[in-house]
Design an enzyme around this catalytic site. Structure first.
Site, PDB file in Angstrom:
ATOM      1  N   ASP A 246       0.858  -1.188   0.000  1.00 38.72           N
ATOM      2  CA  ASP A 246       0.000   0.000   0.000  1.00 38.72           C
ATOM      3  C   ASP A 246       0.895   1.240   0.000  1.00 38.72           C
ATOM      4  OD1 ASP A 246      -2.261   1.559  -0.013  1.00 38.72           O
ATOM      5  OD2 ASP A 246      -2.815   1.167   2.054  1.00 38.72           O
ATOM      6  N   ARG A 302       1.633   9.922  -5.754  1.00 43.88           N
ATOM      7  CA  ARG A 302       1.457  10.298  -4.346  1.00 43.88           C
ATOM      8  C   ARG A 302       2.777  10.661  -3.674  1.00 43.88           C
ATOM      9  NH1 ARG A 302      -3.138   6.096  -1.947  1.00 43.88           N
ATOM     10  NH2 ARG A 302      -4.706   6.475  -3.574  1.00 43.88           N
TER      11      ARG A 302
END
Length: 427
Positions: A246, A302
């Site tokens: 993740d 990100r």
């Protein structure tokens, strides 16, 4: 005179014979310097620097680390990690792999057969194999999720590595993590989500470091990566990459007053999410984060993506690689990113307009940006070349940073970060 010479020689000999560690400072007692980003606000961030001698630990295996963390207790503590600690081990130190966690008849082959989109469709998953996956995932979580309580400092000694673990600061504060190589928070049991992105996608469970409801946290000179099991080597299942990782460092659920400095984020897809979701309006006024002197290398997206927070991004170095690159700065709902003097290095097929992406965001302050050595205006280029699916951004983010260290030119910071960011590179 001769006696003076003898005394001086004796003193010098004594100094040379001191143990090698005698003049080495104890970084476990360090506190965040004044004005070093958002985590220095108010009372600052001191971690476990005030721990008594009974709560200073040197740990060499998972069992020792778990004992030292004390189930996330608030007792001031300093934890020094030595050598390599693998979270996927038994209490006796035996290695565990995914087959050891699988239970209740779970197998990937059966799971893929049960939820093939061509026959299952887009309905929410249910049934034997999904229940077995959840049970298997819980078994792994019991091993790899390590709870970090308030008033804690975790430091890596020379060459320290933490493998397979997810350090989690949940509803706790005053935490410091420094000089640690944290790698491969590997999820054995990703879940298929049929409706994600329209065609479905795989979702994984673990971040290397997860701040959720955390306050006053300083992360410094850490290296975070997927080293050992890169997602690029995973297969394509249901026409999607079977991701096993993740985030590297996610900051969510009302976390606040965080400084991330002199760290490396490498070889990963989604590096850093700040903010939980567009509907998480309780995050308003929180998620105040400073990112400075960090290196983002081979990160797909990100770096960071921000919702709601006031995030100061300055003097960072971005090394963009690979054909799957998506963006670096993600401007999302009610975010206020203040980006200063960052340097980007990209291959020829990446353009300036690719560096910023917006979803429901309206503002981005940027200044002093270098793109392959040339000054550029990220905001102007984003607005000139956005695809039409993204709104134009304004420069007014509604705030101006006041808590920060010296802000160097992007060129100077680029050189400094290349030499000094990451675990094992503390001055």
């Amino acid at each position: 005179m001769r006696l003076r010479h003898i005394a001086l020689a004796t003193t010098l000999l004594g100094l040379l014979c001191l143990p090698a560690h005698a003049d080495t400072r104890d970084i476990g007692r360090d506190t965040l310097p004044l004005n070093d980003g958002w985590a220095s606000a108010g009372s600052g961030t001191t971690g476990g620097s005030g721990a008594d001698s009974a709560h200073v630990f040197t740990v060499t295996d998972r069992a020792g680390l778990v004992r030292a963390l004390d189930n996330g207790s608030d007792t001031p503590k300093i934890i020094r990690i030595a050598g390599t600690i693998d979270a996927n081990t038994t209490d006796d130190g035996e290695h565990l792999d995914c087959d050891d966690y699988a239970t209740d008849g779970y197998s990937l082959r059966k799971y893929l057969a049960a939820y093939d989109p061509r026959t299952w469709g887009s309905a929410k998953l249910s049934g034997e194999q999904e229940a077995a996956r959840q049970a298997s995932a819980r078994k792994q979580a019991e091993r790899v999720e390590l709870l970090v309580g308030s008033n804690t400092t975790i430091v890596g000694l020379k060459g320290a590595v933490l493998k397979g673990a997810s350090l989690q600061v949940r509803n706790a504060g005053n935490v410091i993590v420094r000089n640690l190589d944290s790698r491969d928070a590997y999820d054995c049991f990703p879940v298929w989500q049929p409706n994600t992105g329209g065609l479905g996608d795989w979702k994984t469970a673990y971040d290397n470091i997860w701040l959720t409801g955390a306050t006053h946290v300083w992360v410094d000179h850490v290296t975070l990566s997927d080293k050992g099991h890169p997602d690029s080597e995973e297969p394509t299942l249901f026409a999607r990459n079977y991701l096993r990782h993740d985030g590297l460092l996610d900051i969510t659920n009302g976390s606040d007053l965080v400084t991330v400095s002199w760290s490396r984020f490498a070889d990963h897809d989604k590096a850093m999410l700040i903010g939980s979701g567009d509907s998480a309006t309780g995050d308003r006024g929180k998620l105040r984060v400073t990112l400075h002197h960090n290196e983002f290398e081979s990160v797909v997206q990100r770096a960071p993506r921000v919702r709601f927070g006031q995030v100061h991004v300055y003097n960072n170095r971005y090394l963009v690689e690979g054909d799957d690159y998506r963006y670096s700065l993600g401007v999302s709902t009610e975010s206020g990113i203040y980006a200063e003097n960052n340097a980007f290095h990209t291959p020829g097929h990446i353009e300036v307009a690719d560096l910023v992406k917006s979803w429901n965001g309206s503002a981005l302050h940027q200044s002093g940006t270098l793109f392959n050595g040339y000054p550029v205006d990220l905001l102007a280029i984003h607005n000139a070349y956005n695809s039409g699916s993204e709104r134009d951004l304004t420069a007014d983010v509604g705030w101006t940073p006041t808590l920060h260290t010296k802000i160097d030119s992007a060129a100077a910071a680029d050189r400094q970060v290349a030499r000094g960011a990451g675990a094992g590179r503390m001055p």
